[in-house]
Design a protein around this motif. Structure first.
Motif, short mmCIF file in Angstrom:
data_model
loop_
_atom_site.label_atom_id
_atom_site.label_comp_id
_atom_site.label_asym_id
_atom_site.label_seq_id
_atom_site.Cartn_x
_atom_site.Cartn_y
_atom_site.Cartn_z
N GLU A 31 0.81 -1.22 0.00
CA GLU A 31 0.00 0.00 0.00
C GLU A 31 0.85 1.27 0.00
O GLU A 31 0.37 2.34 -0.34
CB GLU A 31 -0.97 0.00 1.18
N THR A 32 2.15 1.14 0.36
CA THR A 32 3.01 2.33 0.38
C THR A 32 3.74 2.51 -0.95
O THR A 32 3.44 3.42 -1.72
CB THR A 32 4.03 2.24 1.53
N VAL A 33 4.71 1.62 -1.20
CA VAL A 33 5.48 1.63 -2.45
C VAL A 33 5.72 0.17 -2.82
O VAL A 33 5.43 -0.72 -2.03
CB VAL A 33 6.84 2.37 -2.28
N TYR A 34 6.28 -0.07 -4.01
CA TYR A 34 6.64 -1.45 -4.38
C TYR A 34 7.87 -1.88 -3.58
O TYR A 34 8.77 -1.08 -3.32
CB TYR A 34 6.94 -1.55 -5.89
N GLY A 35 7.89 -3.16 -3.20
CA GLY A 35 9.03 -3.69 -2.47
C GLY A 35 9.78 -4.71 -3.31
O GLY A 35 9.21 -5.37 -4.18
N LEU A 36 11.10 -4.81 -3.04
CA LEU A 36 11.93 -5.83 -3.69
C LEU A 36 12.09 -6.93 -2.65
O LEU A 36 12.84 -6.79 -1.69
CB LEU A 36 13.28 -5.18 -4.00
N ALA A 37 11.33 -8.03 -2.82
CA ALA A 37 11.13 -8.96 -1.71
C ALA A 37 11.84 -10.29 -1.87
O ALA A 37 11.94 -10.83 -2.97
CB ALA A 37 9.63 -9.21 -1.54
N ALA A 38 12.31 -10.82 -0.74
CA ALA A 38 12.85 -12.17 -0.68
C ALA A 38 12.49 -12.76 0.68
O ALA A 38 12.12 -12.02 1.60
CB ALA A 38 14.37 -12.15 -0.85
N ASP A 39 12.59 -14.07 0.79
CA ASP A 39 12.37 -14.76 2.06
C ASP A 39 13.36 -14.21 3.09
O ASP A 39 14.57 -14.38 2.94
CB ASP A 39 12.59 -16.26 1.82
N ALA A 40 12.84 -13.58 4.14
CA ALA A 40 13.70 -12.92 5.13
C ALA A 40 14.59 -13.90 5.88
O ALA A 40 15.60 -13.51 6.47
CB ALA A 40 12.85 -12.13 6.14
N THR A 41 14.21 -15.20 5.85
CA THR A 41 15.00 -16.19 6.59
C THR A 41 16.06 -16.86 5.70
O THR A 41 16.81 -17.71 6.17
CB THR A 41 14.08 -17.30 7.17
N ASN A 42 16.08 -16.51 4.42
CA ASN A 42 17.01 -17.13 3.46
C ASN A 42 18.17 -16.17 3.18
O ASN A 42 18.03 -15.19 2.45
CB ASN A 42 16.23 -17.46 2.17
N GLU A 43 19.31 -16.50 3.76
CA GLU A 43 20.46 -15.59 3.71
C GLU A 43 20.89 -15.27 2.27
O GLU A 43 21.11 -14.10 1.92
CB GLU A 43 21.63 -16.23 4.47
N ALA A 44 20.96 -16.30 1.44
CA ALA A 44 21.42 -16.07 0.06
C ALA A 44 20.43 -15.21 -0.71
O ALA A 44 20.81 -14.33 -1.48
CB ALA A 44 21.61 -17.41 -0.65
N ALA A 45 19.14 -15.45 -0.48
CA ALA A 45 18.12 -14.68 -1.18
C ALA A 45 18.17 -13.21 -0.77
O ALA A 45 18.11 -12.30 -1.61
CB ALA A 45 16.73 -15.26 -0.89
N VAL A 46 18.33 -12.98 0.55
CA VAL A 46 18.37 -11.59 1.03
C VAL A 46 19.62 -10.88 0.52
O VAL A 46 19.57 -9.70 0.15
CB VAL A 46 18.28 -11.55 2.58
N SER A 47 20.74 -11.63 0.44
CA SER A 47 21.97 -11.02 -0.08
C SER A 47 21.77 -10.50 -1.50
O SER A 47 22.31 -9.46 -1.87
CB SER A 47 23.11 -12.03 -0.13
N GLN A 48 20.97 -11.24 -2.26
CA GLN A 48 20.70 -10.80 -3.64
C GLN A 48 19.99 -9.46 -3.70
O GLN A 48 20.17 -8.69 -4.64
CB GLN A 48 19.78 -11.82 -4.32
N ILE A 49 19.12 -9.21 -2.71
CA ILE A 49 18.42 -7.91 -2.69
C ILE A 49 19.46 -6.79 -2.64
O ILE A 49 19.36 -5.80 -3.37
CB ILE A 49 17.49 -7.78 -1.45
N PHE A 50 20.45 -6.97 -1.75
CA PHE A 50 21.48 -5.93 -1.60
C PHE A 50 22.23 -5.71 -2.91
O PHE A 50 22.54 -4.58 -3.29
CB PHE A 50 22.45 -6.30 -0.47
N ASP A 51 22.52 -6.82 -3.62
CA ASP A 51 23.24 -6.70 -4.90
C ASP A 51 22.39 -5.98 -5.94
O ASP A 51 22.85 -5.05 -6.59
CB ASP A 51 23.61 -8.09 -5.45
#
Ligand code: TXA
Ligand code: MG
Length: 337
Positions: A31-51
């Motif tokens: 409802e605010t803005v679009y998010g770039l989302a990954a499973d918060a418990t998956n370290e590799a997936a979250v690292s990709q967000i940063f990249d």
């Protein structure tokens, strides 16, 4: 791939749940803005967000949960936070809470002992409920740039860098969530946003104030130049210069309007909510049209005006960080840990 989730939410959820389970990063409307989302418990997936976002690793992410039960797996709510949660979740409010140790990889929380949590509304809430785990999601923009409020903006920002974009239409609120941290003697406002602080103060019976800067974790959202369009931005304009692009609301005509490059009236009726909802898309449209300088009328510092003014001040700030500023950020973050 882009899926229109307004037309077929079930198809969007099925594909999204599959992608998240594989460890992919996807774009999700909130409802605010679009998010770039990954499973918060998956370290590799979250690292990709940063990249993908080119986000500095010291800047922690918001964990989006579907309900309080999910929140309580990952964090502990003090009584005031619980009261705010009951009143304003699901909605555009993020609470910084003490995290339950060992539940989230440190890449998600940037190694802090706190975690920023939000229960969003609408489609994204249903998606998290179906997935069953929290989603770490920053705004879907390259770090330092204007947040995306449409699926088309996400696509133009990242191209094929994001394998799945869920298109829920333009986001309703248009500015990011209000970030709060409950302290013993009041509530700190870490970022003004889509939930007006007047409502927070009323519900909590406590004052909301600016954070104590000496202990603040410096994050890019708090660095001076952020939310920046390409064009230069001039605030509090009471007249417009030849060649400038004007952003205004209400029905007053400004001196110089006849000779300026273009006028965007974000809310002829003069509502700050409508102004906020259209702000980022209008900055992008002005940029795409090649605007060199954008003049913006004064915005009152009340209701959503606080968030609008915060983003506009950052949009107008000098664009480069000094080495000193970066060093300071690193030191303060280390101390905060
Ligand atoms: O509306 C929103 O909040 C959107 C949508 C997608 O939910 N998300 C968003 O995320 O704006 P992001 O990453 O662009 O901004 C999150 C802010 C950052 O400034 C970060 O530093 C701050 O939250 N943050 C995250 N964890 C924190 C913590 N433990 N303490 C203080 N600040 C924190
Ligand atoms: Mg952001």
């Amino acid at each position: 791939m882009i899926i229109d989730v307004a037309a077929d939410p079930a198809a969007g959820i099925t594909s999204a749940v599959e992608a998240l389970g594989r460890g992919d990063v996807i774009a999700v409307p909130t409802e605010t803005v679009y998010g770039l989302a990954a499973d918060a418990t998956n370290e590799a997936a979250v690292s990709q967000i940063f990249d993908i976002k080119r986000r500095p690793g010291f800047n922690p992410l918001i964990c989006h949960c579907s309900d309080l039960e999910m929140v309580s797996e990952f964090a502990t709510l003090d009584p005031v936070s619980l009261r705010l949660a009951d009143r304003f979740w699901p909605g555009p409010m993020t609470l910084v809470l003490n995290s339950n140790p060992g539940r989230l990889p440190s890449v998600t929380t940037a190694g802090l002992t706190t975690v920023a949590i939000r229960i969003p509304m609408g489609f994204s809430n249903g998606l998290i409920r179906s997935y069953g785990r929290p989603l770490a999601a920053p705004s879907a923009n390259i770090s330092g740039r204007v947040s995306a409020t449409t699926a088309a903006h996400v696509e133009s920002e990242f191209g094929d860098g994001v394998p799945l974009i869920l298109d829920g239409g333009p986001t309703k609120i248009g500015v990011e969530s209000t970030i709060l941290r409950v302290r013993e003697n009041g509530i700190e406002l870490l970022r003004p946003g889509g939930l007006p602080i007047e409502l927070v103060e009323h519900a909590a019976g406590l004052q909301v104030s600016a954070p104590n800067l000496s202990r603040k974790v410096l994050a890019p959202g708090m660095l001076t130049s952020h939310y920046a369009p390409r064009a230069m931005v001039r605030l509090n304009a009471t007249r417009v210069e030849p060649g400038e692009t004007l952003l205004k609301f209400g029905d007053a005509i400004l001196p110089g309007e006849g000779a300026c490059a273009r006028v965007f009236n974000l809310s002829p009726e003069g509502g700050l909510e409508e102004f906020a909802a259209k702000l980022y898309a209008t900055l992008k449209e002005a940029d795409d049209a090649g605007a060199e300088s954008i003049a913006i009328v004064p915005i009152p510092d009340e209701g959503l005006g606080l968030a609008i003014n915060d983003r506009l001040r950052r949009a107008a700030a000098p664009r480069t960080l000094t080495l000193g500023e970066l060093e300071q950020a690193a030191v303060r973050n280390k101390e905060a840990r």
